[in-house]
Motif scaffolding. Structure first.
Motif, short mmCIF file in Angstrom:
data_model
loop_
_atom_site.label_atom_id
_atom_site.label_comp_id
_atom_site.label_asym_id
_atom_site.label_seq_id
_atom_site.Cartn_x
_atom_site.Cartn_y
_atom_site.Cartn_z
N TRP A 104 27.26 60.17 40.24
CA TRP A 104 27.79 59.85 41.57
C TRP A 104 26.82 60.14 42.72
N CYS A 105 26.06 61.23 42.64
CA CYS A 105 25.22 61.62 43.78
C CYS A 105 23.80 61.09 43.68
N ASP A 106 23.53 60.22 42.70
CA ASP A 106 22.21 59.60 42.57
C ASP A 106 22.03 58.56 43.68
N SER A 107 20.86 58.57 44.33
CA SER A 107 20.63 57.74 45.52
C SER A 107 19.69 56.56 45.27
N ARG A 108 19.30 56.32 44.04
CA ARG A 108 18.24 55.34 43.80
C ARG A 108 18.62 53.91 44.19
N ALA A 109 19.89 53.59 44.21
CA ALA A 109 20.30 52.20 44.46
C ALA A 109 20.68 51.92 45.91
N VAL A 110 20.44 52.87 46.80
CA VAL A 110 20.87 52.72 48.18
C VAL A 110 20.31 51.45 48.81
N GLU A 111 19.01 51.22 48.68
CA GLU A 111 18.40 50.07 49.34
C GLU A 111 18.91 48.76 48.78
N LEU A 112 19.13 48.71 47.47
CA LEU A 112 19.70 47.50 46.87
C LEU A 112 21.08 47.22 47.44
N GLY A 113 21.89 48.25 47.56
CA GLY A 113 23.22 48.08 48.12
C GLY A 113 23.19 47.67 49.58
N ASN A 114 22.29 48.29 50.34
CA ASN A 114 22.16 47.93 51.76
C ASN A 114 21.73 46.47 51.93
#
Length: 512
Positions: A104-114
């Motif tokens: 849950w707290c993994d941030s690697r996909a933030v840019e893809l989601g944005n």
């Protein structure tokens, strides 16, 4: 005598609770391992765990229950599961895990989601999905597709953490609508799979498991799993839900206007709405609640901040491995506001309440001639509360009514300082109950197996242990401390990258 067994698959530990089906009272509980499981961090901002470890701890917790209480496996009438939300488990056609779970707290996909949020259209995403694709399970799967194509090519099905445990128990590959919504795989407007997002990401819907009802016989304990656990083959698995919808269920939070909170590894406030609701920046999120039906929709509006229990456990190591109750006693020795010491409790991945941007933990205003361990501990507890109140302000701006909050009598709510700061900063009433996530899963299993005729019948044995209300004499002091905290947050966001440029105008003092 018949029992209901609930499993809670957390990121720090696995918990199991055994309830007397007739009275609804917990008769035994187990938590494993004795030290926190921990997370693998291959790169900054990443967080992974091995699903096989969760299964092993399920085995350990079940055996511990049997050793301490001595029940027979055949006496367990039904099993329920609750689990850490938003994780991604990948299995191949033989049922083998392909890589560690991205949790849950993994941030690697933030840019893809944005990027998906921008290109599909922010208003469109919020209308149909109620969320930005953000850092949720669908975006994590897209990251695997782009960065680990050999792994992606072997995927037979994706699973949430609870789906994986249910698979180990039954051999059945399934999920729920509530689970799909937590991964942003659900189209609220069309009441169907989020096909538009799947098409955008190039993800086949064939990778998603079969959908079953949250409260239903979703499968039965296999011969192999029964032998391993010392339970009876054929026992129904009749409930599964993510940790926050389940926490709300465990507290009998099922109808619009009811609010639940947790302060464990993460800190969460979760409110029920009937009408779809979303935040323009997707800083709080909406998911299908456990009791939602097409004719009577119920959505859970969730705000989450990551650095709650992890900050408290970090502080425990820093102050000499004191017991948590001693830390709470020390925190109470410092005055409200910790004499100007301010703690920003971030530093555990991207924070949704800050629009999915990474934020650092920070200790500000330190005076070496004034501040002691007591001040540090109080500032940390107040900082966590203030972060929760910041998120709660966003929920209130969305129209979520907040007057009374229910929570389990556990984790940081055991601290008098934490409770005092919570009710006085938020101007709300807090009720603590004798329940936890594993007990909620057990109650849900009773509903799903038909042992209880309705959810209302499942709450025998649930008792309010403590009610705390605001103190008018303390509220001005907490208002001043919260204003200092907001000023510190504004300063941190101004000093950070340009991506935070829109934040300072929003970081204002909420009038509660």
């Amino acid at each position: 005598m018949h029992y209901l067994l609930g499993y809670d698959i957390g990121s720090s530990s696995i918990k199991a609770s055994l309830l007397d089906a007739a009275t609804g009272r917990c008769v035994a509980a187990a938590t494993t391992p004795t030290t926190e499981m921990g997370m693998d961090v291959p790169q900054p901002g990443w967080a992974e765990q091995r699903p096989e470890r969760w299964w092993q701890e399920i085995i350990n917790a079940t055996r511990q229950l049997q050793a301490t209480y001595g029940f027979e496996g055949a006496q367990v009438a039904a099993i329920g599961i609750t689990y850490q939300m938003h994780g991604l488990v990948l299995i191949d056609a033989q049922g083998q895990v392909l890589r560690p779970a991205i949790i849950w707290c993994d941030s690697r996909a933030v840019e893809l989601g944005n990027q998906a949020f921008a290109e599909l259209g922010e208003a469109h995403c919020l209308e149909y999905f109620l969320n930005s694709p953000g850092n949720f399970t669908a975006s994590k799967l897209k990251w695997v597709q782009e960065n680990e194509p050999a792994v992606y090519a072997q995927i037979h099905k994706i699973q949430l953490p609870g789906d994986y445990i249910a698979f180990k128990l039954t051999g059945e590959l399934q999920t729920t609508v509530s689970g799909l919504s937590e991964g942003v795989f659900w189209d609220f407007k069309n009441q169907a799979l989020a096909q538009e997002l799947l098409d955008y990401y190039g993800i086949s819907p064939e990778l998603l498991p079969e959908v079953v009802d949250t409260f239903s016989v979703q499968g039965r304990l296999s011969e192999d799993a029964a032998r391993t656990l010392g339970l009876a083959a054929g026992t129904p698995i009749s409930y599964r839900a993510g940790d926050q919808p389940n926490n709300a269920f465990s507290l009998n939070v099922l109808q619009p206007g009811e609010i639940a909170a947790t302060a464990g590894t993460s800190g969460v406030i979760y409110g029920i709405t009937e009408a779809p609701a979303s935040d323009a920046q997707s800083r709080v999120n909406a998911f299908v609640h456990v009791n939602s039906t097409p004719g009577q929709p119920r959505n859970g509006v969730l705000m989450c901040m990551n650095g709650t229990g992890i900050l408290n456990s970090w502080l425990r190591r820093m102050v000499g491995e004191l017991p948590y109750d001693e830390m709470n006693r020390l925190a109470a020795e410092a005055p409200v506001g910790a004499e100007g010491l301010v703690f920003l409790p971030f530093g555990n991945g991207a924070e949704r309440i800050l629009a999915n941007q990474p934020a650092e933990a920070a200790l500000l205003g330190l005076n070496l001639n004034v501040h002691s361990r007591a001040h540090l501990l109080r500032a940390a507890q107040e900082g966590i509360v203030f972060a929760l109140m910041y998120g709660l302000g966003i929920m209130r701006d969305m129209g979520v009514a907040v007057h009374t909050v229910r929570a389990g009598n556990a984790n940081m709510f055991l601290s008098p300082v934490f409770r005092e700061a919570f009710v006085n900063t938020g101007n709300l009433t807090l009720e603590l109950y004798n329940t936890d996530a594993a007990q909620g899963a057990a109650r849900g299993a009773g509903v799903g197996a038909g042992i209880y005729a309705s959810a209302a019948e499942a709450f025998g044995g649930l008792e309010c242990l403590l009610t705390e209300t605001p103190d008018p004499a303390l509220q001005p002091q907490y208002a001043a401390a919260y204003a200092r905290w907001q000023q510190a947050l504004r300063h941190q966001l101004n000093a950070s990258t340009s991506s935070f440029s829109s934040f300072p105008t929003h970081v204002t003092q909420h009038a509660f």
